[in-house]
Design an enzyme around this catalytic site. Structure first.
Site, PDB file in Angstrom:
ATOM      1  CG  HIS A   1       2.940   5.606  -2.289  1.00  0.00           C
ATOM      2  ND1 HIS A   1       2.845   4.376  -3.541  1.00  0.00           N
ATOM      3  CD2 HIS A   1       1.955   5.504  -1.533  1.00  0.00           C
ATOM      4  CE1 HIS A   1       2.573   3.350  -2.918  1.00  0.00           C
ATOM      5  NE2 HIS A   1       0.963   4.684  -2.825  1.00  0.00           N
TER       6      HIS A   1
ATOM      7  CB  THR B   1       1.051  -0.881  -4.114  1.00  0.00           C
ATOM      8  OG1 THR B   1       1.273   0.260  -4.475  1.00  0.00           O
ATOM      9  CG2 THR B   1       2.020  -0.649  -2.638  1.00  0.00           C
TER      10      THR B   1
END
Ligand code: A3P
Length: 333
Positions: A135, A72
């Protein structure tokens, strides 16, 4: 609607709702809540629900979606550098990525809902194009994400490497004094839980399969990427991302090696050397740790450090079995 729902008392309403969902043991230090067949770190359940109900996407938004430890931080840096290269040249020694954490420049929506008393006001005030991260599984996103036709970039990673990365991360993050001090389970126990589908925002296979199917159905709007591809051909992947995001590199930029400059700016060593990434902190109420926990080796195949070949084959088989019928295979595709 936004401001009222985003206010602190709005989140309290979601806390009540979240507390009615079943809990189970998590992979790390905190329990998970179960909702619609996905598992969420308990402290992020209410902010995630608030996001689902009140986040309104714009057509110009760029939403980065990942499971934790899929890369990420790297994706945030690369996309930020690509999207904002008009204002911030990647070779600028005062580039925002050399002064701030990628997590501050591309915030997680759940963090904004968790930490701000007026999240929707804050999010609405962000100038376009907004680069935001989640997420959350696709099925938990507000309907405006699909309706607005904004761009979504999904990054997935070999679950074996993601698990090992998670293990190191949690061990490092949990040492921080602000993290509640319950002890970590031994790795073999964590491995068993993971094979049973336990992971933050998981099961991992369902998370990947949802975004994969959407990328097949709406390839102009949802891009499905792999960490392994990014590692193998970072410059090529960055060029494809820029094209997908509607800001392709011009011939001039290619001649001036701007894509290479983006890759170099976001490289592991460069990012590790940034003060904000070394000493800055990430998190919110009850869960704060040093940004340095986001940077470790960044290798493909590091699972060999903790998984035996038998464990690796077993996890591969569990993932493939659970992906069956989705059209996605981490071995074939
Ligand atoms: P490892 O623990 O395997 O090294 P996330 O950002 O989703 O939390 O993922 C963290 C993982 O991405 C860690 O993997 C970390 O080292 C890796 N990572 C962070 N920055 C990176 C970069 N600039 N290039 C490659 N990998 C990076």
């Amino acid at each position: 609607m936004g401001e009222q729902n985003g206010a602190a008392d709005g989140l309290a309403r979601y806390e009540v709702l979240a507390s009615s969902f079943p809990t189970c043991r998590g992979l790390g230090t905190s329990p998970y809540r179960k909702f619609n067949n996905f598992l969420y770190p308990a402290h992020l359940m209410a902010p995630t629900l608030a996001m689902r109900d009140t986040f309104v996407a714009r057509p110009t938004d760029v939403v980065l979606a990942t499971m934790p430890k899929a890369g990420t931080t790297w994706l945030k840096a690369l996309v930020y550098a690509v999207v904002h290269r008009g204002r911030h040249a990647p070779r600028d020694r005062r580039h925002p990525l050399l002064l701030s954490s990628p997590h501050d420049l591309v915030p997680f929506l759940h963090s904004l809902y968790q930490n701000s008393s007026h999240p929707t006001r804050l999010i609405d005030a962000m100038p376009s194009p907004r680069t935001l991260a989640v997420h959350a599984p696709l099925s938990l996103m507000n309907a405006s994400v699909a309706a607005s036709r904004c761009r979504v970039v999904y990054l997935c990673r070999d679950p074996k490497d993601a698990l090992v990365s998670f293990w190191h991360y949690i061990a490092k993050a949990a040492k921080h004094p602000a993290v509640p001090g319950s002890s970590l389970a031994p790795f073999p126990e964590v491995f068993e839980l993971y094979c049973d589908g336990v992971s933050a925002f998981g099961p991992v296979w369902d998370h990947m399969a949802e975004y994969w199917k959407e990328s097949v159905a709406r390839p102009e709007e949802v891009m499905f990427l792999r960490y392994e591809q990014l590692k193998e051909d970072t410059v090529g992947s960055v060029k494809r991302m820029a094209q997908f995001l509607g800001v392709p590199f011009t011939d001039d930029e290619v001649t001036q090696r701007v894509p290479e400059a983006v890759v170099s700016l976001c490289g592991m060593d460069r990012m590790k050397s940034v003060e904000a990434n070394r000493d800055g902190e990430h998190g919110g109420s009850g869960w704060t740790f040093k940004n340095s926990a986001f940077f470790r080796k960044g290798e493909v195949g590091d699972w060999k450090e903790l998984l035996t070949p038998e464990m690796a084959s077993r996890l591969d088989a569990v993932v493939e079995e659970n992906l069956r019928g989705s059209g996605l295979s981490l071995i074939r595709n």
